[in-house]
Each structure stands twice: as structure tokens, then as C-alpha cells.
Design a protein around this motif. Structure first.
Motif, mmCIF file in Angstrom:
data_model
loop_
_atom_site.group_PDB
_atom_site.id
_atom_site.type_symbol
_atom_site.label_atom_id
_atom_site.label_comp_id
_atom_site.label_asym_id
_atom_site.label_seq_id
_atom_site.Cartn_x
_atom_site.Cartn_y
_atom_site.Cartn_z
ATOM 1 N N ASN A 1 0.838 -1.196 0.000
ATOM 2 C CA ASN A 1 0.000 0.000 0.000
ATOM 3 C C ASN A 1 0.869 1.240 0.000
ATOM 4 N N LEU A 2 0.229 2.362 -0.269
ATOM 5 C CA LEU A 2 0.919 3.646 -0.285
ATOM 6 C C LEU A 2 0.204 4.581 0.679
ATOM 7 N N ARG A 3 1.008 5.277 1.459
ATOM 8 C CA ARG A 3 0.450 6.150 2.480
ATOM 9 C C ARG A 3 0.993 7.561 2.306
ATOM 10 N N TRP A 4 0.186 8.524 2.655
ATOM 11 C CA TRP A 4 0.645 9.902 2.751
ATOM 12 C C TRP A 4 0.582 10.309 4.225
ATOM 13 N N TYR A 5 1.689 10.891 4.697
ATOM 14 C CA TYR A 5 1.772 11.367 6.064
ATOM 15 C C TYR A 5 2.049 12.860 6.074
ATOM 16 N N LYS A 6 1.571 13.510 7.121
ATOM 17 C CA LYS A 6 1.900 14.906 7.384
ATOM 18 C C LYS A 6 2.784 14.929 8.624
ATOM 19 N N GLN A 7 3.935 15.587 8.519
ATOM 20 C CA GLN A 7 4.833 15.637 9.662
ATOM 21 C C GLN A 7 5.188 17.080 9.994
ATOM 22 N N ASP A 8 4.762 17.516 11.168
ATOM 23 C CA ASP A 8 5.187 18.823 11.664
ATOM 24 C C ASP A 8 6.602 18.687 12.211
ATOM 25 N N THR A 9 7.337 19.763 12.176
ATOM 26 C CA THR A 9 8.737 19.741 12.591
ATOM 27 C C THR A 9 8.861 19.202 14.011
ATOM 28 N N GLY A 10 9.710 18.203 14.180
ATOM 29 C CA GLY A 10 9.966 17.647 15.501
ATOM 30 C C GLY A 10 8.857 16.770 16.038
ATOM 31 N N ARG A 11 7.869 16.468 15.235
ATOM 32 C CA ARG A 11 6.750 15.632 15.685
ATOM 33 C C ARG A 11 6.705 14.346 14.862
ATOM 34 N N GLY A 12 5.948 13.384 15.348
ATOM 35 C CA GLY A 12 5.797 12.147 14.611
ATOM 36 C C GLY A 12 4.881 12.319 13.415
ATOM 37 N N PRO A 13 5.102 11.520 12.362
ATOM 38 C CA PRO A 13 4.222 11.591 11.183
ATOM 39 C C PRO A 13 2.794 11.208 11.551
ATOM 40 N N VAL A 14 1.848 11.886 10.909
ATOM 41 C CA VAL A 14 0.428 11.601 11.111
ATOM 42 C C VAL A 14 -0.160 11.156 9.785
ATOM 43 N N SER A 15 -0.849 10.032 9.811
ATOM 44 C CA SER A 15 -1.389 9.470 8.579
ATOM 45 C C SER A 15 -2.519 10.310 8.014
ATOM 46 N N LEU A 16 -2.484 10.522 6.700
ATOM 47 C CA LEU A 16 -3.555 11.227 6.000
ATOM 48 C C LEU A 16 -4.417 10.246 5.217
ATOM 49 N N THR A 17 -3.769 9.420 4.402
ATOM 50 C CA THR A 17 -4.493 8.424 3.608
ATOM 51 C C THR A 17 -3.643 7.172 3.480
ATOM 52 N N ILE A 18 -4.308 6.071 3.215
ATOM 53 C CA ILE A 18 -3.640 4.805 2.920
ATOM 54 C C ILE A 18 -4.412 4.133 1.803
ATOM 55 N N MET A 19 -3.713 3.728 0.741
ATOM 56 C CA MET A 19 -4.363 3.135 -0.415
ATOM 57 C C MET A 19 -3.676 1.832 -0.799
ATOM 58 N N THR A 20 -4.465 0.828 -1.105
ATOM 59 C CA THR A 20 -3.912 -0.398 -1.649
ATOM 60 C C THR A 20 -3.771 -0.242 -3.167
ATOM 61 N N PHE A 21 -3.156 -1.229 -3.813
ATOM 62 C CA PHE A 21 -2.893 -1.121 -5.243
ATOM 63 C C PHE A 21 -4.181 -1.063 -6.059
ATOM 64 N N SER A 22 -5.284 -1.524 -5.481
ATOM 65 C CA SER A 22 -6.546 -1.557 -6.237
ATOM 66 C C SER A 22 -7.352 -0.257 -6.120
ATOM 67 N N GLU A 23 -6.890 0.647 -5.276
ATOM 68 C CA GLU A 23 -7.605 1.903 -5.090
ATOM 69 C C GLU A 23 -6.972 3.004 -5.922
ATOM 70 N N ASN A 24 -7.801 3.815 -6.563
ATOM 71 C CA ASN A 24 -7.308 4.896 -7.407
ATOM 72 C C ASN A 24 -7.316 6.245 -6.699
ATOM 73 N N THR A 25 -8.232 6.420 -5.785
ATOM 74 C CA THR A 25 -8.351 7.699 -5.104
ATOM 75 C C THR A 25 -8.937 7.504 -3.724
ATOM 76 N N LYS A 26 -8.501 8.378 -2.823
ATOM 77 C CA LYS A 26 -9.043 8.339 -1.465
ATOM 78 C C LYS A 26 -8.983 9.739 -0.889
ATOM 79 N N SER A 27 -10.048 10.132 -0.230
ATOM 80 C CA SER A 27 -10.124 11.492 0.315
ATOM 81 C C SER A 27 -10.199 11.466 1.828
ATOM 82 N N ASN A 28 -9.664 12.509 2.423
ATOM 83 C CA ASN A 28 -9.725 12.702 3.869
ATOM 84 C C ASN A 28 -9.844 14.202 4.082
ATOM 85 N N GLY A 29 -11.091 14.670 4.133
ATOM 86 C CA GLY A 29 -11.308 16.104 4.287
ATOM 87 C C GLY A 29 -10.808 16.861 3.070
ATOM 88 N N ARG A 30 -9.902 17.794 3.292
ATOM 89 C CA ARG A 30 -9.382 18.602 2.187
ATOM 90 C C ARG A 30 -8.226 17.904 1.469
#
Lengths: 114, 114
Positions: B32-61
Motif C-alpha cells: 500500500n501507499l500512504r501519505w503522512y503529514k509531519q510537523d517539525t519535531g513531531r511524529g508523522p500523522v497518517s492522511l491516507t492509505i491506499m492499496t494497489f486496487s484503489e485509485n483515489t481516497k479522500s480525507n477532508g481537504r
């Protein structure tokens, strides 16, 4: 909701000293991952544990060791510290160790070696 | 060469504007592929996670797309806010013998200005 807890948040050690970082996963999570993030670098995977057994090993130096205890918390032991070990050390936990399971990251421990 | 490349390295946009971040990967096999948001000095926070069969996924904005054939992903942020200023990291998960291993991308540093 409870998150991943890491302690200490900050640690300052001298060269050749030892350090122990602790990670408390989200309740019921059975898998723990350790990452090292140097200044301006991507996090690098070190090691992971599933059900108290080592499940995968990344770029963890031989000077480091880790284990997962019966309550699922994990400790990363670092010996003969070097200046290059200064980094943010993140712990993440997940429920299960399959690729589809989300990893939740802790706030990190900032280790400074002087 | 990093197995997960992101572009641009850094981006400055005005508040309220949209932006798109790119991720190209060569990691194989792929869970799978994930997008994370990381503020400086903080741990990454997950935004989305997609498997190979998914083309798009939304999380708010945040809307992520994935083309597993071309091994490309994008993260689109709409109506940006000052709090969106952070590092956005594309992470590819690959199955291993014991579990899964995450390969982190080089990150895109986003700054949202008034």
C-alpha cells in the motif's frame, strides 16, 4: 483516544555512553516499529516486533538492540553512542503486522549525543 | 537512488489556494501507499492509505490518487490553511518475510502564507 507514548521525549548523552528509549503502543496493538530520523533526512526503519518476537530488521546498527515485552511495550537499547546517533527516534504501533494495517507514530524521542 | 521520490522538494502557496504534491516509487512488491503529514519535531500523522486496487481516497481537504501501473501517486490539498504548513511524506509499504516495511519518500516541505 490513547496514542503511542515514547519516553523520554528528550535525551542528552555523551559519546560512548548508553541510552534506553521506551515505547508504549496504543492499547491492544501488538506490533511495534522503530525508526531513526536524522536532521533533514527521511525516517529510516530500524526494527519491528510482532507478538514479542522480532519480525523485521532494517538498518539497525549492531550497537543497538531492542525487544518487546509481555505488555507489548518496547525498548531500544543503544550502546557506545556516537555523534552520528543524534536523531529523532520514532516508535509506531499497529494492530497486526500485515502491510494493510495502519501504523500510528509516537511523538518521538530526540537524542543528542555530545 | 531513493525508491520513493517526491516533488517538489518545497512549495510556498497562499492561504486558500490548492496544491498538488507528487510521489513516484519503484518499490516492488507493493502492499500500500500512504501519505503522512509531519510537523517539525513531531511524529508523522497518517492522511491516507491506499492499496494497489484503489485509485483515489479522500480525507477532508486531502485527496490522494494512485496509479499502480505507472507507480505514481499525488496528494491534492484544497483550500489550504496556515496549519497545512508541514512536511508531506509519501510512504510505500512492502511485504517482507516477517511483516511489512515502510520506505519513506524524500518529502515535500509545504509552507502556506497569508
Amino acid at each position: 483516544a490513547a496514542g503511542v507514548i515514547q519516553s523520554p521525549r528528550h535525551l542528552i548523552k555523551e559519546k560512548r555512553e548508553t541510552a534506553t528509549l521506551k515505547c508504549y503502543p496504543i492499547p491492544r496493538h501488538d506490533t511495534v516499529y522503530w525508526y531513526q530520523q536524522g536532521p533533514g533526512q527521511d525516517p529510516q526503519f530500524l526494527i519491528s516486533f510482532y507478538e514479542k518476537m522480532q519480525s523485521d530488521k532494517g538498518s539497525i546498527p549492531d550497537r543497538f538492540s531492542a525487544q518487546q515485552f509481555s505488555d507489548y511495550h518496547s525498548e531500544l537499547n543503544m550502546s557506545s553512542l556516537e555523534l552520528g546517533d543524534s536523531a529523532l527516534y520514532f516508535c509506531a504501533s499497529s494492530l497486526g503486522n500485515r502491510g494493510s494495517y495502519e501504523q500510528y507514530f509516537g511523538p518521538g524521542t530526540r537524542l543528542t549525543v555530545t | 537512488k531513493n525508491q520513493v521520490e517526491q516533488s517538489p522538494q518545497s512549495l510556498i502557496i497562499l492561504e486558500g489556494k490548492n496544491c498538488t504534491l507528487q510521489c513516484n516509487y519503484t518499490v516492488s512488491p507493493f502492499s500500500n501507499l500512504r501519505w503522512y503529514k509531519q510537523d517539525t519535531g513531531r511524529g508523522p500523522v497518517s492522511l491516507t492509505i491506499m492499496t494497489f486496487s484503489e485509485n483515489t481516497k479522500s480525507n477532508g481537504r486531502y485527496t490522494a490518487t494512485l496509479d499502480a501501473d505507472t507507480k505514481q501517486s499525488s496528494l491534492h490539498i484544497t483550500a489550504s490553511q496556515l496549519s497545512d504548513s508541514a512536511s508531506y511524506i509519501c510512504v510505500v509499504s512492502a511485504p517482507t518475510g516477517g511483516g511489512n516495511k515502510l520506505t519513506f519518500g524524500t518529502g515535500t516541505q509545504l509552507k502556506v502564507e497569508l
